[in-house]
Design a protein around this motif. Structure first.
Motif, PDB file in Angstrom:
ATOM      1  N   LEU A 562       0.822  -1.205   0.000  1.00  0.00           N
ATOM      2  CA  LEU A 562       0.000   0.000   0.000  1.00  0.00           C
ATOM      3  C   LEU A 562       0.861   1.262   0.000  1.00  0.00           C
ATOM      4  CD1 LEU A 562      -2.831  -1.052   2.492  1.00  0.00           C
ATOM      5  CD2 LEU A 562      -2.935  -0.942  -0.010  1.00  0.00           C
ATOM      6  N   SER A 563       1.927   1.249   0.798  1.00  0.00           N
ATOM      7  CA  SER A 563       2.786   2.439   0.840  1.00  0.00           C
ATOM      8  C   SER A 563       3.499   2.647  -0.491  1.00  0.00           C
ATOM      9  CB  SER A 563       3.804   2.305   1.975  1.00  0.00           C
ATOM     10  OG  SER A 563       4.626   1.174   1.775  1.00  0.00           O
ATOM     11  N   SER A 564       3.904   1.554  -1.144  1.00  0.00           N
ATOM     12  CA  SER A 564       4.574   1.684  -2.436  1.00  0.00           C
ATOM     13  C   SER A 564       3.611   2.167  -3.515  1.00  0.00           C
ATOM     14  CB  SER A 564       5.190   0.342  -2.843  1.00  0.00           C
ATOM     15  OG  SER A 564       6.148  -0.090  -1.896  1.00  0.00           O
ATOM     16  N   LEU A 565       2.387   1.644  -3.505  1.00  0.00           N
ATOM     17  CA  LEU A 565       1.394   2.099  -4.480  1.00  0.00           C
ATOM     18  C   LEU A 565       1.084   3.582  -4.291  1.00  0.00           C
ATOM     19  CD1 LEU A 565      -1.125  -0.901  -4.477  1.00  0.00           C
ATOM     20  CD2 LEU A 565       0.638  -0.398  -6.177  1.00  0.00           C
ATOM     21  N   GLY A 566       0.893   3.988  -3.024  1.00  0.00           N
ATOM     22  CA  GLY A 566       0.617   5.401  -2.751  1.00  0.00           C
ATOM     23  C   GLY A 566       1.782   6.297  -3.090  1.00  0.00           C
ATOM     24  N   GLY A 567       3.018   5.809  -2.837  1.00  0.00           N
ATOM     25  CA  GLY A 567       4.188   6.618  -3.167  1.00  0.00           C
ATOM     26  C   GLY A 567       4.317   6.860  -4.661  1.00  0.00           C
ATOM     27  N   GLN A 568       4.087   5.834  -5.468  1.00  0.00           N
ATOM     28  CA  GLN A 568       4.155   6.005  -6.916  1.00  0.00           C
ATOM     29  C   GLN A 568       3.049   6.936  -7.423  1.00  0.00           C
ATOM     30  OE1 GLN A 568       6.529   4.952  -8.968  1.00  0.00           O
ATOM     31  NE2 GLN A 568       7.627   4.045  -7.231  1.00  0.00           N
ATOM     32  N   PHE A 569       1.851   6.792  -6.881  1.00  0.00           N
ATOM     33  CA  PHE A 569       0.733   7.633  -7.306  1.00  0.00           C
ATOM     34  C   PHE A 569       0.968   9.092  -6.930  1.00  0.00           C
ATOM     35  CE2 PHE A 569      -3.976   8.755  -6.800  1.00  0.00           C
ATOM     36  CZ  PHE A 569      -4.102   9.052  -8.143  1.00  0.00           C
ATOM     37  N   GLY A 570       1.472   9.303  -5.734  1.00  0.00           N
ATOM     38  CA  GLY A 570       1.748  10.670  -5.308  1.00  0.00           C
ATOM     39  C   GLY A 570       2.907  11.295  -6.062  1.00  0.00           C
ATOM     40  N   PHE A 571       3.933  10.496  -6.413  1.00  0.00           N
ATOM     41  CA  PHE A 571       5.099  11.041  -7.101  1.00  0.00           C
ATOM     42  C   PHE A 571       4.764  11.439  -8.536  1.00  0.00           C
ATOM     43  CE2 PHE A 571       8.885  10.328  -9.765  1.00  0.00           C
ATOM     44  CZ  PHE A 571       9.740  11.264  -9.198  1.00  0.00           C
ATOM     45  N   TRP A 572       4.047  10.607  -9.259  1.00  0.00           N
ATOM     46  CA  TRP A 572       3.792  10.871 -10.671  1.00  0.00           C
ATOM     47  C   TRP A 572       2.548  11.714 -10.916  1.00  0.00           C
ATOM     48  CZ3 TRP A 572       7.700   9.973 -13.720  1.00  0.00           C
ATOM     49  CH2 TRP A 572       8.590   8.943 -13.447  1.00  0.00           C
ATOM     50  N   MET A 573       1.537  11.615 -10.044  1.00  0.00           N
ATOM     51  CA  MET A 573       0.264  12.301 -10.300  1.00  0.00           C
ATOM     52  C   MET A 573      -0.121  13.277  -9.199  1.00  0.00           C
ATOM     53  SD  MET A 573      -0.955  11.120 -13.220  1.00  0.00           S
ATOM     54  CE  MET A 573      -2.701  11.508 -13.130  1.00  0.00           C
ATOM     55  N   GLY A 574       0.632  13.288  -8.100  1.00  0.00           N
ATOM     56  CA  GLY A 574       0.275  14.175  -6.995  1.00  0.00           C
ATOM     57  C   GLY A 574      -1.043  13.799  -6.362  1.00  0.00           C
ATOM     58  N   GLY A 575      -1.393  12.529  -6.377  1.00  0.00           N
ATOM     59  CA  GLY A 575      -2.683  12.081  -5.874  1.00  0.00           C
ATOM     60  C   GLY A 575      -2.587  11.433  -4.512  1.00  0.00           C
ATOM     61  N   SER A 576      -3.756  11.058  -3.986  1.00  0.00           N
ATOM     62  CA  SER A 576      -3.862  10.405  -2.686  1.00  0.00           C
ATOM     63  C   SER A 576      -5.024   9.425  -2.746  1.00  0.00           C
ATOM     64  CB  SER A 576      -4.063  11.441  -1.573  1.00  0.00           C
ATOM     65  OG  SER A 576      -5.284  12.143  -1.788  1.00  0.00           O
ATOM     66  N   VAL A 577      -5.360   8.878  -1.602  1.00  0.00           N
ATOM     67  CA  VAL A 577      -6.484   7.942  -1.549  1.00  0.00           C
ATOM     68  C   VAL A 577      -7.786   8.648  -1.909  1.00  0.00           C
ATOM     69  CG1 VAL A 577      -7.771   6.373  -0.044  1.00  0.00           C
ATOM     70  CG2 VAL A 577      -5.289   6.526   0.168  1.00  0.00           C
ATOM     71  N   LEU A 578      -7.946   9.919  -1.505  1.00  0.00           N
ATOM     72  CA  LEU A 578      -9.168  10.661  -1.829  1.00  0.00           C
ATOM     73  C   LEU A 578      -9.308  10.830  -3.345  1.00  0.00           C
ATOM     74  CD1 LEU A 578      -9.107  13.406   0.950  1.00  0.00           C
ATOM     75  CD2 LEU A 578     -10.477  11.317   0.863  1.00  0.00           C
ATOM     76  N   CYS A 579      -8.182  10.996  -4.040  1.00  0.00           N
ATOM     77  CA  CYS A 579      -8.248  11.096  -5.503  1.00  0.00           C
ATOM     78  C   CYS A 579      -8.754   9.792  -6.116  1.00  0.00           C
ATOM     79  CB  CYS A 579      -6.879  11.445  -6.061  1.00  0.00           C
ATOM     80  SG  CYS A 579      -6.254  13.055  -5.516  1.00  0.00           S
TER      81      CYS A 579
END
Length: 678
Positions: A562-579
């Protein structure tokens, strides 16, 4: 009640149709999402809009690509090994000791007498002695029937393309003095599974003479060179007596061939001997264990548990833990370990069966079966052998990280060693699997492994082709792979690492009094009955109480994923779980619009089909009433041509019988009546 209201509202929403289109929904999402990128697509100019659309699509693709790699890594269930060192009082290992020779030759000699005479005669022929060197025992007739069951042959490979098989004993000629055997030759293919193997039935026999049942080989010429005398010895194995389906197991040394042949023949003979007789013919504990000391406490042969091992005969296990609690070691060091003095009686060894002299020993866990042939070590006669022990504990993770088993209950192989009430081990599984395959294919079990119920051991009389079947099965890669795939490692295991040192014992200065004392204690004799060729001293002890634990842990966990998935999403798209929740919301809205559109399309299709079936407008209630009361009334269809021939009257549909509805004659109807106004 709330559910009913919700369903009613949903029905009204379906009837009303979608409130917005896909385009409006997508614009709303881009304008309100917290993900970087989509907002710029709808707010920038045409050129920047195209650039931001490309960048958003590229980075979204990178996110999904990275997510795929991370999920695949997690589902591979990799493990990491960690090493930890602890200190505690440990259980002393179980110690199994056996003689390298399984039986006393004086006890088993009557069973192997004919076999010994055959191999002695064969060796004389192999070594090509001069005619005057024949032994006196060779004047007695040989049991060639025993020889022909599993014979030894010589292979002349001077011509590699056409090797020649030379029979050591010629068995197809009559007992006539000075009769010469006819030579027969055959070409033999040289394709082998072990070393060099040949297939065929006929071979070349040198000119031989027979006297009665005795045959002697013609001596080699005196001027023969060493190369001309050089042959290879092979064991001939046939599927049936006289069969052409034979295998020749070739060896680079005659010593190896003789040992292998003797083991096969003796296995057939001993397999017919009852177990209690085999135990009696072996070395007894009171004769083999001369002295025992554990720490400061004396012990003797009664502290050992006897088991019968097919490879080594009678074996004795100290601290096995079957009937009593396992012993703990009070301290590390040689003075706190196990000290033994053994007598292996080397002068009573079987000459052609045991070429090594000494004691075979193994350290293992309590309640586990000792597989000395694989994991045992030798202790040499005339020496004091000190064995320092270190402990390694292995802890493996179970499914899905590894295919290990806790107690063997999930292994699809019947454990034949369970009759000893021992714990599961992969060695027991592999041997049980091989024995089960041999019983299934060959129809009998091998002497070296436990038997399933209702099965007998293989022997030459009842199973003439057992050696051929056993050799084929042992060299079969397919059968070996089946057993490897079926058996599993244990999840928890304890391994004993040994440091071995040796010294001569006893010394020349002390051997006289030591041998006198040991001889008197064993035989109550004042004469020396022991020598350094049969005496072994053992010291087994813990070097230290430090033990190593090698444990496995999951290399990837759900938290890591989960932390790796969130890190990649936040790094490339600036997103979070709410996104992600917002993205899920737009998907649900899109599906809702799709459902409403599909329902609306289905309703429209139904209406179009109804209009195609009824092109005119449906009749009114007044027309239906008129048609029911006035049989001459005909509804004039729209577009009817005046003066056209009238159609027969259609029966009208009777009106509903309501009290508020009063049907009156046509002349009494007022101008506001629902009658025909045309």
């Amino acid at each position: 009640m709330n559910l009913k209201k919700y369903l009613v509202r949903a029905l009204h929403r379906l009837q009303k149709g979608p409130g917005y289109t896909y385009k409006e929904l997508l614009v709303w999402y881009c304008d309100n999402t917290n993900t970087h990128g989509p907002k710029r697509i709808i707010k920038e100019g045409p050129k920047k809009k195209l650039i931001w659309f490309f960048l958003t699509l590229l980075f979204a693709s990178l996110v999904f690509w990275q997510w795929g790699i991370l999920i695949n890594t997690y589902l591979s269930y990799n493990v990491t090994s960690s090493l930890s060192i602890g200190f505690k009082t440990m259980k002393f290992p179980a110690v199994t000791i056996c003689n390298a020779n399984p039986f006393k030759y004086s006890e088993v000699k009557p069973l192997l007498k004919e076999l010994d005479r055959l191999i002695e005669a064969a060796l004389e022929r192999i070594l090509q002695p001069t005619p005057g060197n024949s032994t006196e025992n060779m004047s007695l007739p040989l049991d060639l029937e025993l020889w022909n069951q599993i014979p030894l042959v010589l292979i002349d490979e001077h011509d590699k393309d056409n090797p020649i098989i030379l029979d050591i004993f010629e068995t197809n000629q009559t007992a006539v003095d000075n009769e010469t055997a006819m030579d027969s030759r055959a070409n033999v293919s040289s394709d082998t599974a072990e070393g060099h193997q040949l297939y065929g039935t006929n071979g070349t026999m040198d000119s031989e003479t027979t006297e009665g049942n005795q045959t002697t080989a013609a001596p080699a010429p005196a001027n023969a060179t060493l190369e001309e005398k050089k042959y290879k010895l092979a064991v001939k194995l046939c599927s049936q007596p006289g069969s052409e389906n034979c295998t020749y197991r070739n060896f680079s040394s005659a010593a190896q061939a003789v040992t292998e042949w003797y083991i096969l023949q003796s296995t057939s003979i001993l397999s017919k001997v009852p177990l209690h007789e085999r135990i009696r013919m072996g070395y007894q504990a009171e004769d083999m264990i001369l002295a025992c000391l554990y720490g400061a406490e004396p012990c003797n042969y009664k502290n050992f548990t006897q088991i019968y091992h097919p490879d080594h005969g009678n074996c004795y296990i100290f601290n096995w833990g079957m009937d009593e609690e396992a012993l703990n070691s009070s301290n590390p060091g040689a003075e706190f370990g196990l000290k033994l003095i053994l007598d292996i009686s080397q002068q009573d060894y079987i000459p052609y069966l045991s070429s090594a002299a000494g004691a075979r020993l193994m350290l293992h866990q309590q309640k586990s079966f000792p597989f000395l042939k694989d994991q045992g070590i030798y202790a040499m006669a005339g020496t004091e052998t000190s064995i320092g022990v270190l402990v390694d504990e292995l802890e493996r993770m179970g499914y899905p990280y590894s295919d290990c088993t806790v107690n063997g209950s999930d292994v699809p192989v019947r454990n034949l060693y369970s009759q000893y009430n021992t714990s599961y081990s992969i060695q027991a599984c592999l041997r049980s699997c091989f024995q089960n395959h041999m019983v299934e294919i060959c129809g009998c079990g091998h002497y070296m492994f436990p038997l399933p119920e209702g099965v007998n051991y293989c022997n030459n009389e009842d199973n003439p082709g057992w050696a051929y079947c056993y050799s084929s099965l042992r060299s079969s890669i397919k059968q070996r792979q089946i057993c490897i795939d079926s058996c599993k490692e244990t999840c928890n295991d304890t391994q004993y690492k040994m440091t071995i040192s040796m010294a001569d014992w006893p010394s020349e200065a002390s051997e006289d009094w030591i041998f006198h004392i040991l001889s008197y204690e064993r035989d109550m004799s004042t004469n020396v009955t022991l020598d350094r060729n049969g005496i072994i001293k053992l010291n087994i002890y813990f070097q230290e109480y430090n033990y190593r634990t090698i444990s496995e842990s999951a290399a990837t966990t759900i938290v890591w994923l989960l932390s790796s998935l969130g890190g990649q999403f936040g790094f490339w798209m600036g997103g979070s779980v709410l996104c992600l929740i917002e993205f899920g919301e737009i998907i649900i809205d899109s599906l809702w619009i799709t459902v409403i559109n599909v329902i609306s399309w289905c309703k429209g299709l139904k209406q179009r089909r109804a209009r195609a079936r009824y092109p005119d407008a449906p009749p009114t209630v007044s027309e239906l009433v008129e048609a029911h009361t006035n049989l001459g009334f005909q509804h004039e269809p729209v577009g009817a041509v005046p003066g056209a021939p009238a159609l027969p009257p259609e029966p009208g549909t009777p009106p509903p019988n309501y009290d508020s509805l009063r049907v009156q004659p046509p002349d009494t109807l007022g101008p506001d009546s629902d009658a025909d106004t045309e």
